[in-house]
Scaffold this active site. Structure first.
Site, PDB file in Angstrom:
ATOM      1  CG  HIS A 114      34.349 -69.187 -32.013  1.00 36.12           C
ATOM      2  ND1 HIS A 114      33.283 -69.767 -31.823  1.00 36.12           N
ATOM      3  CD2 HIS A 114      34.871 -68.333 -30.954  1.00 36.12           C
ATOM      4  CE1 HIS A 114      32.875 -69.169 -30.614  1.00 36.12           C
ATOM      5  NE2 HIS A 114      33.873 -68.482 -30.176  1.00 36.12           N
ATOM      6  CD1 TRP A 155      28.323 -69.521 -33.582  1.00 35.40           C
ATOM      7  CD2 TRP A 155      29.160 -69.263 -31.645  1.00 35.40           C
ATOM      8  NE1 TRP A 155      28.539 -68.172 -33.363  1.00 35.40           N
ATOM      9  CE2 TRP A 155      29.295 -67.942 -32.165  1.00 35.40           C
ATOM     10  CE3 TRP A 155      29.505 -69.520 -30.404  1.00 35.40           C
ATOM     11  CZ2 TRP A 155      29.395 -66.805 -31.443  1.00 35.40           C
ATOM     12  CZ3 TRP A 155      29.857 -68.513 -29.633  1.00 35.40           C
ATOM     13  CH2 TRP A 155      29.957 -67.157 -30.254  1.00 35.40           C
ATOM     14  CD  GLU A 185      41.043 -66.932 -29.508  1.00 40.31           C
ATOM     15  OE1 GLU A 185      41.518 -65.886 -29.541  1.00 40.31           O
ATOM     16  OE2 GLU A 185      39.947 -67.126 -28.686  1.00 40.31           O
ATOM     17  NE  ARG A 217      41.830 -67.036 -26.178  1.00 36.02           N
ATOM     18  CZ  ARG A 217      41.236 -65.877 -25.806  1.00 36.02           C
ATOM     19  NH1 ARG A 217      41.882 -65.043 -25.083  1.00 36.02           N
ATOM     20  NH2 ARG A 217      39.969 -65.697 -26.082  1.00 36.02           N
ATOM     21  CD  GLU A 267      37.027 -68.513 -26.273  1.00 34.85           C
ATOM     22  OE1 GLU A 267      37.910 -67.608 -26.499  1.00 34.85           O
ATOM     23  OE2 GLU A 267      36.059 -68.707 -26.911  1.00 34.85           O
ATOM     24  CE1 TYR A 313      33.131 -65.770 -32.212  1.00 38.21           C
ATOM     25  CE2 TYR A 313      35.047 -65.539 -33.617  1.00 38.21           C
ATOM     26  CZ  TYR A 313      34.485 -65.524 -32.349  1.00 38.21           C
ATOM     27  OH  TYR A 313      35.222 -65.073 -30.937  1.00 38.21           O
ATOM     28  CD  GLU A 347      38.961 -61.996 -25.945  1.00 40.16           C
ATOM     29  OE1 GLU A 347      38.960 -62.888 -25.122  1.00 40.16           O
ATOM     30  OE2 GLU A 347      38.307 -61.946 -26.964  1.00 40.16           O
ATOM     31  CG  ASP A 376      38.599 -66.957 -31.893  1.00 40.63           C
ATOM     32  OD1 ASP A 376      38.653 -68.144 -31.987  1.00 40.63           O
ATOM     33  OD2 ASP A 376      38.056 -66.571 -30.931  1.00 40.63           O
ATOM     34  NE  ARG A 408      38.533 -61.607 -32.032  1.00 35.14           N
ATOM     35  CZ  ARG A 408      37.398 -62.528 -31.812  1.00 35.14           C
ATOM     36  NH1 ARG A 408      37.708 -63.432 -31.251  1.00 35.14           N
ATOM     37  NH2 ARG A 408      36.142 -62.275 -32.273  1.00 35.14           N
TER      38      ARG A 408
HETATM   39  C1  CS2 Z   1      35.790 -65.310 -28.115  1.00 35.99           C
HETATM   40  C2  CS2 Z   1      34.248 -65.119 -27.264  1.00 35.99           C
HETATM   41  O1  CS2 Z   1      36.825 -63.770 -27.046  1.00 35.99           O
HETATM   42  C3  CS2 Z   1      36.858 -64.829 -27.676  1.00 35.99           C
HETATM   43  O2  CS2 Z   1      37.897 -65.038 -28.198  1.00 35.99           O
HETATM   44  O3  CS2 Z   1      35.797 -66.870 -28.573  1.00 35.99           O
HETATM   45  O4  CS2 Z   1      34.041 -64.059 -27.767  1.00 35.99           O
HETATM   46  C4  CS2 Z   1      33.497 -66.220 -27.226  1.00 35.99           C
HETATM   47  O5  CS2 Z   1      32.715 -66.489 -28.122  1.00 35.99           O
HETATM   48  C5  CS2 Z   1      32.544 -65.922 -26.001  1.00 35.99           C
HETATM   49  O6  CS2 Z   1      33.024 -65.683 -24.746  1.00 35.99           O
HETATM   50  C6  CS2 Z   1      31.297 -66.732 -25.918  1.00 35.99           C
HETATM   51  O7  CS2 Z   1      30.650 -66.592 -24.570  1.00 35.99           O
HETATM   52 MG    MG Z   2      37.727 -66.958 -28.702  1.00 33.84          MG
END
Ligand code: CS2
Ligand code: MG
Length: 402
Positions: free
Chosen positions: A212, A402, A236, A283, A262, A159, A339, A210, A147
């Site tokens: 996010h 975020w 993602e 995810r 996630e 980020y 991951e 990502d 990634r």
């Molecule tokens: C992220 C995470 O791993 C990822 O893809 O989106 O780092 C996420 O920000 C954290 O798990 C938040 O606790």
């Molecule tokens: Mg993520």
């Protein structure tokens, strides 16, 4: 067989983890992860005050019945706190069952579907040059999938960018840090990063990115389209998924594969996305969605629609979740990728485990159970430390995702 005791262990070997230990009258115990990044004590209380009293005296062999008891029985279903508590119990019970059977967990699930689990690591840097170098380091370590996230010129604390390349820890302060976001600048920048990566390393490795939750569906579609020449493994969390239907718009415009989930807690969060084939990878992981028992249902639904798994594996998922996920990944027929953000040595010492990395793959061990334990004496040396995830604001001060 009876559950005789259960307790929650909160420890901070570099970052906070919440762990559930369930003991039985046969002397066998099980371990489950209940960590919810930035809201840890809510789950600790949910377990200690509301779940453990119900568990004492129950038969730990009845995993499905206990799952249903905690899910339906609470009346208040779903949500990150509830489902993490359910996951912790579920994983501890699978650990106990596999130990009693004398088998590694993947054998109980149905046995091996693959020899090893392909993982992706997190390469990041302050700018394109540093990020390209970081990807090269991952390639040198044997990773097949990486990634890539980079600082964006003009964006404060972008980020996914950390001080070091191996460990990325966003929950970094006793109160939330303020970070920046700028969609225009990011849309202009991300394709340049991936163009440079493909120019430098060619097309043999899988590359991931990502978003996010930061883009609108229209912007996400635009980025997906611009990235098509660089053949990403996935894009993602491009847009918040509370509105699952929003992914239809992204899908109509791009063939770049999409991953999400996630922050999902149950099959209901993913149902429309899966059934309408609006995503390629789901995810959701063990601790996020009620443990092995429920994640298996999500994966089975996904398999009907050629959606594959891509379990979340950031550092806030403890080694207990990683170890359990690796048994799941070793079995699940529709596996995609796992991951893998490495834990620090301090964390690994508190959670002794038998999984190991070799040449881009993680291998689960053959120890009966899920293969992860907790050293309670060592854990006690690292008391809980409040740590929040950051917030994001636009240049004009408006709060963003975020
Ligand atoms: C992220 C995470 O791993 C990822 O893809 O989106 O780092 C996420 O920000 C954290 O798990 C938040 O606790
Ligand atoms: Mg993520």
């Amino acid at each position: 067989m009876k559950i005789t005791a259960a307790r929650v262990i909160v420890t901070c070997p570099g970052r906070n983890f919440v762990t559930l230990k369930i003991e039985t009258d046969q002397g066998v115990y099980g371990i489950g992860d209940a960590t919810l990044n930035g809201r840890e004590l809510a789950v600790a209380s949910y377990l200690t005050d509301h779940v453990i009293p119900c568990l004492i005296g129950m038969d730990p062999q009845r995993i499905e019945d206990i799952w249903q008891y905690l899910y339906r029985g609470a009346y208040w279903r779903r949500g990150p706190v509830t489902m993490r508590a359910v996951a912790a119990v579920d994983v501890a019970l699978w650990d106990i069952k596999a130990k009693m059977a004398g088998m590694p967990l993947y054998q109980l699930l149905g046995g091996r579907s693959r020899d090893a689990v392909m993982v992706y690591g997190h390469a990041n840097g302050a700018d394109i040059e540093q990020t390209v170098d970081a990807v090269g380091q991952y390639i040198d370590m044997g990773y097949k999938a990486i990634r890539a996230q980079s600082g964006v010129p003009g964006v404060e604390k972008a980020y996914g960018v950390s001080g070091g390349t191996l460990h990325y820890e966003p929950a970094d302060a006793a109160l939330p840090t303020v970070t920046g976001w700028d969609t225009r600048k990011s849309l202009n920048f991300v394709p340049k990063l991936f163009e440079k990566l493909r120019d430098t390393y060619g097309f043999d490795h899988h590359l991931l990115h990502d978003g996010h939750h930061r883009y609108t569906p229209q912007e996400a579609a635009n980025l997906g389209k611009m990235l098509e020449p660089f053949q990403l493994f996935w894009l993602e969390d491009m847009t918040p998924a509370e509105n699952q239907e929003a992914f239809r718009l992204i899908r109509q415009h791009t063939v770049t594969p999409l991953a999400v989930g996630e922050i999902f807690n149950t099959i209901w969060d993913a149902k429309d996305l899966i059934q309408n084939q609006l995503i390629d990878y789901i995810r959701t992981t063990i601790v996020g969605a009620g443990g092995v028992t429920h994640l298996r249902r999500i994966a089975d639904l996904a398999s009907l629609y050629q959606v594959r798994t891509g379990c979340h594996g950031a550092t806030d998922l403890s080694p207990v979740t990683m170890g359990t996920a690796l048994h799941f990944d070793t079995w699940v027929p529709n596996f995609g990728i796992q991951e893998y953000m490495r834990h620090t040595d301090e964390t690994d010492a508190v959670f002794p485990h038998d999984y190991h990395f070799h040449d881009g793959y993680l291998h689960c061990g053959e120890t009966p159970g899920h293969g992860v334990d907790i050293d309670e004496d060592l854990a006690a040396r690292y008391p809980y430390k409040p740590a929040y995830l950051p917030v994001a604001r636009l240049a004009d001060g408006q709060l963003w995702n975020w």
